[in-house]
Design an enzyme around this catalytic site. Structure first.
Site, PDB file in Angstrom:
ATOM      1  CD  GLU A 145      10.896   1.794 -11.088  1.00  0.00           C
ATOM      2  OE1 GLU A 145      11.835   2.597 -11.150  1.00  0.00           O
ATOM      3  OE2 GLU A 145      10.841   0.893 -10.239  1.00  0.00           O
ATOM      4  CG  HIS A 191      12.960  33.186 -11.062  1.00  0.00           C
ATOM      5  ND1 HIS A 191      12.681  34.494 -11.398  1.00  0.00           N
ATOM      6  CD2 HIS A 191      12.388  32.984  -9.840  1.00  0.00           C
ATOM      7  CE1 HIS A 191      11.995  35.064 -10.413  1.00  0.00           C
ATOM      8  NE2 HIS A 191      11.807  34.174  -9.469  1.00  0.00           N
ATOM      9  CE  LYS A 194      16.983  -3.489 -10.352  1.00  0.00           C
ATOM     10  NZ  LYS A 194      16.311  -3.994  -9.151  1.00  0.00           N
TER      11      LYS A 194
HETATM   12  O1  PA5 Z   1      10.400   0.248  -7.290  1.00  0.00           O
HETATM   13  C1  PA5 Z   1      11.202  -0.641  -7.536  1.00  0.00           C
HETATM   14  O2  PA5 Z   1      10.914  -1.834  -7.436  1.00  0.00           O
HETATM   15  C2  PA5 Z   1      12.618  -0.311  -7.953  1.00  0.00           C
HETATM   16  O3  PA5 Z   1      12.810   1.037  -8.173  1.00  0.00           O
HETATM   17  C3  PA5 Z   1      13.582  -0.785  -6.868  1.00  0.00           C
HETATM   18  O4  PA5 Z   1      13.299  -0.132  -5.676  1.00  0.00           O
HETATM   19  C4  PA5 Z   1      15.027  -0.538  -7.266  1.00  0.00           C
HETATM   20  O5  PA5 Z   1      15.279  -1.073  -8.522  1.00  0.00           O
HETATM   21  C5  PA5 Z   1      15.957  -1.177  -6.248  1.00  0.00           C
HETATM   22  O6  PA5 Z   1      15.649  -2.517  -6.082  1.00  0.00           O
HETATM   23  P1  PA5 Z   1      16.097  -3.348  -4.825  1.00  0.00           P
HETATM   24  O7  PA5 Z   1      15.466  -2.751  -3.617  1.00  0.00           O
HETATM   25  O8  PA5 Z   1      15.601  -4.726  -5.094  1.00  0.00           O
HETATM   26  O9  PA5 Z   1      17.583  -3.272  -4.775  1.00  0.00           O
END
Ligand code: PA5
Length: 453
Positions: free
Chosen positions: A286, A311, A425
């Site tokens: 990410e 494996h 989202k």
């Molecule tokens: O790293 C990030 O920002 C995302 O993966 C969030 O952690 C994830 O989308 C969840 O978001 P939130 O903590 O705002 O619910």
């Protein structure tokens, strides 16, 4: 006890990086180090090992209270609000923690609900008793549909069972200090609330209350984790590039990417670190998967488990294309020793194992796989933990967070946003009729010309 990073096989393989290529990038690495230091005010996750005395005090108090009265502790969260708590719990507590009797556990059973599969939610309700359960809703943004849907389900259940005024005894909120829907809800219901500090994004949040509260509830030494993180932060701030572990990791991996290694395998040789690979995969994917100036960046993280995936996947890692690097995560001392007994001494093809330990076997398999990957010409490296404990896990978390941040600097991309995730989202909001997202829905309707057989 400091973790060790051995990158010999990033260089000493047929398809590897040359010493000259590496040295030529040192000035660029120095620039990355300096620019990360200059961003210190924005990347507040780097301060977490140093500035949380008061927060930790409150965490320990709340954790102690929860431990006394709860049989189950349920985290509602997803992505960065879930993967860290899962990884740390698996690393530092008994591998079958929830199945142990209460007197052998350090706290309540832990469930981290990071999906909205209805069958899973129903299954959770089958195994917990609301009477003895404390929930911790974790969402930095306070708007993630998955987490908010879970929160609605749990709140309805608890309010119906115990009344609105008792929600505060059973629900703890972890969220931004002022943004998002959870702040208002928490105030209205008087919930115990922990803050995800500014400058601490979801995937960099394990060392703030997001990760520390669930860990402390389950008896994990969070102070030792933070100490380990501080040690790694100091080591990985060294201006002597060749001695800076996180920066060297980022540098080698970004050079490997230039050479076409667009897949990065993380292969722990310990079940305790299996979910650490999941946490790392989100962090790396990410943060680095980005588009900039018409170019695309990133490296696809692949999670593998030694020896299990020997494996399954190692054939690909040896004879497959030169499109990957492999990072082995090894452990010097496992927390237990298991002897392999004698049983078939008359059969030498089996008897050679007798008298050894499972510890020796797993170490031999890690070394053997490292050898196989190396002789096949694939770049690989190894991170060794002297032992899996709260301190070394703190080190490892900070190591990968800094490696990711340095890689972001080296690639000159923003490692802290996630526009692709936001797109998904927002479309979910549109599909479920959230006000203000009507136009978004029409984008999807235009693309319904599916080719389905
Ligand atoms: O790293 C990030 O920002 C995302 O993966 C969030 O952690 C994830 O989308 C969840 O978001 P939130 O903590 O705002 O619910």
């Amino acid at each position: 006890m400091t973790i060790r990073f051995d990158y010999t096989n990033m260089l000493a393989v047929e398809n590897g990086i040359t010493e000259d290529e590496l040295k030529a990038r040192f000035p660029r690495a120095k620039t990355a180090l300096m620019s990360l230091r200059a961003k210190r005010d924005q990347i507040r996750w780097r301060d977490l090992p140093y500035n949380q005395d008061e927060v930790v005090k409150k965490i320990l108090e709340v954790a102690e209270d929860v431990r006394k009265r709860a049989e189950s502790f349920v985290v509602l969260g997803i992505g960065g609000s879930a993967l860290g708590p899962i990884a740390v719990q698996q690393a530092l507590n008994h591998p079958r923690y929830n199945e142990l009797p209460r007197e052998k556990r350090n706290g309540p059973k832990l469930y981290v609900e990071d999906n909205v599969d209805p069958e899973r939610m129903a299954a959770l309700m089958d195994v917990i008793d609301p009477e003895t359960t404390v929930f911790n809703v974790i969402t930095k943004s306070g708007s993630t549909s998955e987490t908010m849907a879970q929160l609605l389900i749990v709140t309805r259940m608890l309010v119906d069972l115990y009344g609105k005024e008792h929600l505060k005894d059973r629900l703890i909120a972890t969220t931004d200090k002022e943004k998002g829907n959870l702040v208002g809800i928490a105030k209205e219901y008087g919930l115990t609330t922990f803050v995800v500090p500014d400058g601490v994004g979801g995937r960099f949040s394990e060392l703030c209350p997001v990760g520390l509260l669930p860990a402390a509830v389950c008896g994990i030494d969070v102070v030792a984790m933070l100490k380990g993180a501080a040690e790694m932060d100091a080591l990985s701030d060294s201006e002597h590039i060749a001695d800076n572990p996180a920066l060297m990791y980022a540098l080698l991996e970004t050079i490997a990417m230039e050479k076409g290694a667009n897949i990065g395998v993380l292969m722990p040789y310990a079940d305790s670190l299996k979910y650490f690979a999941d946490w790392y995969a989100q962090l790396w994917a990410e943060s680095l998967g980005k588009k900039k100036d018409g170019k695309r960046f990133g490296q696809t993280p692949v999670k593998a488990l030694g020896v299990t995936d020997q494996h399954s996947q190692v054939q690909l890692y040896t004879d497959g294309p030169f499109d990957k690097t492999v990072t082995f995560l090894g452990v010097d001392e496992y927390r237990t020793t298991f002897n392999i007994p004698h049983a078939f001494d008359e059969n030498p093809n089996v008897a050679f194992l007798s008298g050894h330990t499972l510890n020796e076997l797993i170490q031999a398999e890690r070394r053997a796989t490292e050898h196989a990957v190396t002789v096949s010409g694939h770049m690989n490296k190894t991170i060794m933990l002297p032992e899996v404990n709260a301190n070394t896990i703190g080190q490892l978390i900070m190591f990968f967070e800094l490696a990711t941040a340095y890689a972001g600097e080296l690639l000159a991309i923003n490692a802290y946003d996630q526009p692709g995730v936001e797109e998904g989202k927002n479309m979910t909001y549109a599909l479920l009729g959230k006000k203000g997202y009507e136009a978004k829905l029409s984008e999807m309707k235009e693309n319904t010309d599916r080719k389905v057989i």
